[in-house]
Design a protein around this motif. Structure first.
Motif, PDB file in Angstrom:
ATOM      1  N   ARG A  16       0.434  -1.360  -0.050  1.00  0.00           N
ATOM      2  CA  ARG A  16       0.105  -0.095   0.184  1.00  0.00           C
ATOM      3  C   ARG A  16       0.821   1.290   0.144  1.00  0.00           C
ATOM      4  O   ARG A  16       0.140   2.485   0.607  1.00  0.00           O
ATOM      5  N   CYS A  17       1.601   1.462  -0.268  1.00  0.00           N
ATOM      6  CA  CYS A  17       2.878   2.463  -0.196  1.00  0.00           C
ATOM      7  C   CYS A  17       2.215   3.680  -1.625  1.00  0.00           C
ATOM      8  O   CYS A  17       1.828   2.886  -2.402  1.00  0.00           O
ATOM      9  N   LYS A  18       2.525   5.007  -1.649  1.00  0.00           N
ATOM     10  CA  LYS A  18       2.817   6.039  -1.699  1.00  0.00           C
ATOM     11  C   LYS A  18       3.553   6.527  -2.877  1.00  0.00           C
ATOM     12  O   LYS A  18       4.738   6.866  -2.044  1.00  0.00           O
ATOM     13  N   THR A  19       4.436   6.925  -4.059  1.00  0.00           N
ATOM     14  CA  THR A  19       4.666   7.089  -4.499  1.00  0.00           C
ATOM     15  C   THR A  19       5.243   8.637  -4.616  1.00  0.00           C
ATOM     16  O   THR A  19       4.110   9.296  -4.656  1.00  0.00           O
ATOM     17  N   VAL A  20       5.350   9.852  -4.336  1.00  0.00           N
ATOM     18  CA  VAL A  20       6.020  10.726  -4.764  1.00  0.00           C
ATOM     19  C   VAL A  20       7.024  11.582  -4.360  1.00  0.00           C
ATOM     20  O   VAL A  20       7.871  11.030  -4.171  1.00  0.00           O
ATOM     21  N   GLU A  21       7.193  11.887  -5.461  1.00  0.00           N
ATOM     22  CA  GLU A  21       8.920  12.691  -5.764  1.00  0.00           C
ATOM     23  C   GLU A  21       9.629  11.616  -6.327  1.00  0.00           C
ATOM     24  O   GLU A  21      10.504  11.672  -5.932  1.00  0.00           O
ATOM     25  N   GLY A  22       9.513  10.128  -6.632  1.00  0.00           N
ATOM     26  CA  GLY A  22      10.604   9.106  -6.756  1.00  0.00           C
ATOM     27  C   GLY A  22      10.807   8.408  -5.063  1.00  0.00           C
ATOM     28  O   GLY A  22      11.105   7.464  -5.563  1.00  0.00           O
ATOM     29  N   ASN A  23       9.951   8.583  -4.403  1.00  0.00           N
ATOM     30  CA  ASN A  23      10.069   7.934  -2.686  1.00  0.00           C
ATOM     31  C   ASN A  23       8.830   7.389  -2.714  1.00  0.00           C
ATOM     32  O   ASN A  23       7.862   7.769  -2.719  1.00  0.00           O
ATOM     33  N   TYR A  24       9.319   6.169  -2.208  1.00  0.00           N
ATOM     34  CA  TYR A  24       8.267   5.558  -1.465  1.00  0.00           C
ATOM     35  C   TYR A  24       7.478   5.423   0.116  1.00  0.00           C
ATOM     36  O   TYR A  24       8.673   5.784   0.799  1.00  0.00           O
ATOM     37  N   LYS A  48       4.815  20.565   0.691  1.00  0.00           N
ATOM     38  CA  LYS A  48       4.043  19.063   1.305  1.00  0.00           C
ATOM     39  C   LYS A  48       4.115  19.601   3.279  1.00  0.00           C
ATOM     40  O   LYS A  48       2.451  18.786   4.484  1.00  0.00           O
ATOM     41  N   GLY A  49       4.854  20.658   3.543  1.00  0.00           N
ATOM     42  CA  GLY A  49       4.774  21.270   4.828  1.00  0.00           C
ATOM     43  C   GLY A  49       6.521  20.696   5.179  1.00  0.00           C
ATOM     44  O   GLY A  49       7.525  20.257   4.855  1.00  0.00           O
ATOM     45  N   GLU A  50       5.915  20.355   6.578  1.00  0.00           N
ATOM     46  CA  GLU A  50       6.912  20.209   8.084  1.00  0.00           C
ATOM     47  C   GLU A  50       7.265  18.598   7.545  1.00  0.00           C
ATOM     48  O   GLU A  50       6.853  18.534   7.704  1.00  0.00           O
ATOM     49  N   ALA A  51       8.631  18.322   8.218  1.00  0.00           N
ATOM     50  CA  ALA A  51       9.505  16.788   7.991  1.00  0.00           C
ATOM     51  C   ALA A  51       9.807  16.255   8.998  1.00  0.00           C
ATOM     52  O   ALA A  51      11.030  17.257   9.811  1.00  0.00           O
ATOM     53  N   SER A  52       9.460  15.792   9.733  1.00  0.00           N
ATOM     54  CA  SER A  52      10.195  14.989  10.707  1.00  0.00           C
ATOM     55  C   SER A  52      10.819  13.868  10.456  1.00  0.00           C
ATOM     56  O   SER A  52      11.254  12.837   9.311  1.00  0.00           O
ATOM     57  N   TYR A  53      12.369  13.358  11.529  1.00  0.00           N
ATOM     58  CA  TYR A  53      12.506  12.627  10.664  1.00  0.00           C
ATOM     59  C   TYR A  53      13.299  11.499  12.170  1.00  0.00           C
ATOM     60  O   TYR A  53      13.163  11.179  13.441  1.00  0.00           O
ATOM     61  N   TYR A  54      13.374   9.837  11.757  1.00  0.00           N
ATOM     62  CA  TYR A  54      14.049   9.010  12.723  1.00  0.00           C
ATOM     63  C   TYR A  54      15.533   8.762  12.397  1.00  0.00           C
ATOM     64  O   TYR A  54      15.692   8.541  11.409  1.00  0.00           O
ATOM     65  N   ASP A  55      16.389   9.039  13.176  1.00  0.00           N
ATOM     66  CA  ASP A  55      17.138   7.559  12.784  1.00  0.00           C
ATOM     67  C   ASP A  55      17.638   6.175  13.228  1.00  0.00           C
ATOM     68  O   ASP A  55      15.757   5.796  13.841  1.00  0.00           O
ATOM     69  N   ILE A  56      17.160   5.405  12.244  1.00  0.00           N
ATOM     70  CA  ILE A  56      17.588   4.052  12.240  1.00  0.00           C
ATOM     71  C   ILE A  56      18.617   3.147  12.719  1.00  0.00           C
ATOM     72  O   ILE A  56      19.726   3.545  12.409  1.00  0.00           O
ATOM     73  N   ASP A  65      19.069  10.256  10.744  1.00  0.00           N
ATOM     74  CA  ASP A  65      18.352  10.670   9.771  1.00  0.00           C
ATOM     75  C   ASP A  65      17.739  10.037   8.439  1.00  0.00           C
ATOM     76  O   ASP A  65      17.607  10.902   7.883  1.00  0.00           O
ATOM     77  N   GLY A  66      18.010   8.176   8.971  1.00  0.00           N
ATOM     78  CA  GLY A  66      17.597   7.923   7.688  1.00  0.00           C
ATOM     79  C   GLY A  66      15.971   7.704   7.383  1.00  0.00           C
ATOM     80  O   GLY A  66      15.708   7.232   6.340  1.00  0.00           O
ATOM     81  N   ALA A  67      15.273   8.354   7.653  1.00  0.00           N
ATOM     82  CA  ALA A  67      13.852   7.881   7.369  1.00  0.00           C
ATOM     83  C   ALA A  67      13.648   9.813   7.301  1.00  0.00           C
ATOM     84  O   ALA A  67      13.104   9.927   9.179  1.00  0.00           O
ATOM     85  N   TRP A  68      11.961   9.736   6.960  1.00  0.00           N
ATOM     86  CA  TRP A  68      11.570  10.809   7.520  1.00  0.00           C
ATOM     87  C   TRP A  68       9.998  10.678   6.968  1.00  0.00           C
ATOM     88  O   TRP A  68       9.437  10.102   6.402  1.00  0.00           O
ATOM     89  N   TYR A  69       8.849  11.899   8.046  1.00  0.00           N
ATOM     90  CA  TYR A  69       7.884  11.606   7.531  1.00  0.00           C
ATOM     91  C   TYR A  69       7.029  12.926   7.718  1.00  0.00           C
ATOM     92  O   TYR A  69       7.809  14.100   8.022  1.00  0.00           O
ATOM     93  N   TYR A  87      15.672   7.293   2.878  1.00  0.00           N
ATOM     94  CA  TYR A  87      16.939   8.009   2.172  1.00  0.00           C
ATOM     95  C   TYR A  87      17.689   6.698   1.012  1.00  0.00           C
ATOM     96  O   TYR A  87      17.619   5.586   2.081  1.00  0.00           O
ATOM     97  N   PRO A  88      18.547   6.799   0.016  1.00  0.00           N
ATOM     98  CA  PRO A  88      19.000   5.619  -0.182  1.00  0.00           C
ATOM     99  C   PRO A  88      19.626   5.204  -0.083  1.00  0.00           C
ATOM    100  O   PRO A  88      19.943   3.590  -0.196  1.00  0.00           O
TER     101      PRO A  88
END
Length: 94
Positions: A16-24, A48-56, A65-69, A87-88
């Motif tokens: 159920r992923c969504k693709t936006v600007e080449g990112n899943y 899109k607004g303000e993104a928050s990040y996760y360390d993995i 900061d390997g992931a954001w939402y 991130y890649p």
């Protein structure tokens, strides 16, 4: 079915992923939260607004900061609210 993999671990898995600007973007309920820690990093996207990040963290290795939402996206990005993108450095496989 897409999988997000890093350091030998499946971080998220969904059809159920969504693709936006080449990112899943993975639905929030498909993310393996045990590997995610809130980061203090925030960035801003004009539409899109303000993104928050996760360390993995997996086996003592940290992907800073390997992931954001977007917890409170602007109207045009409401469809990805709380969805998680990577991130890649994180491999996306089908």
């Amino acid at each position: 079915m897409l999988k997000a993999l890093w350091n030998g671990v499946i971080l998220a898995q969904s059809d159920r992923c969504k693709t936006v600007e080449g990112n899943y973007y993975f639905p929030p309920d498909t993310v393996n939260r045990e590997y995610f820690k809130e980061s203090k990093t925030h960035t801003n996207c004009f539409w899109k607004g303000e993104a928050s990040y996760y360390d993995i963290e997996v086996d003592g290795k940290i992907n800073k900061d390997g992931a954001w939402y977007y917890p409170n996206p602007k109207e045009k990005a409401k469809n990805i609210q709380n969805y998680v993108a990577f991130y890649p450095r994180v491999q996306i496989e089908s």
